[in-house]
Design an enzyme around this catalytic site. Structure first.
Site: not given
Length: 147
Positions: A70, A107
């Site tokens: 993005r 994560e």
């Protein structure tokens, strides 16, 4: 000059309103701010780019770095608006030619970013564009690549 109402640019509310909040995505407890709905609103999308251009135009920025994927949406437009070059940071194996790479923690594991050798020269002033900051691992890897 930014149009201001009570010291706050009125474009910010329209931009914020154009970003959809998706509860519990990608996992429970996360309030995900989805910019794809911003991209559907021509005026809010343009105002977003314009705000970045207005902020950075006179700061001597020579490079806008966009982090896959993005960062590629906003980065090139901002680079054009401020008269800078655009440098993409990509996932492994996506850039042809010689690259340097930097690993980072997610994560849920590890990943890497790559950049073309020679895309950034010492002393060039840079801004980094990405769409979110979760753990900060991607941004930290980008900074290390640029250093």
């Amino acid at each position: 000059m930014l149009a201001a109402e009570n010291g706050r640019d009125p474009r910010l509310k329209a931009i914020s309103d154009a970003i959809r909040v998706v509860p519990h995505f990608p996992k429970p407890g996360i309030m995900f701010h989805d910019i794809t709905t911003l991209l559907l609103d021509h005026k809010a999308f343009k105002d977003t780019v314009d705000l970045f251009v207005e902020r950075y135009r006179d700061m001597g920025i020579s490079i806008v770095v966009g982090i896959e994927a993005r960062g590629f949406i906003f980065g090139p437009s901002i680079a054009l608006g401020i008269g800078a070059k655009f440098v993409p940071l990509r996932k492994p194996g996506k850039l042809p030619g010689r690259v340097i790479s930097e690993s980072y923690e997610l994560e849920y594991g590890t990943d890497q970013l790559e950049m073309h050798v020679g895309a950034v020269q010492p002393g060039e002033r840079t801004i980094i564009i990405d769409d979110l900051v979760a753990t900060g691992g991607t941004l930290s890897a980008a900074i290390r690549l640029l250093g």
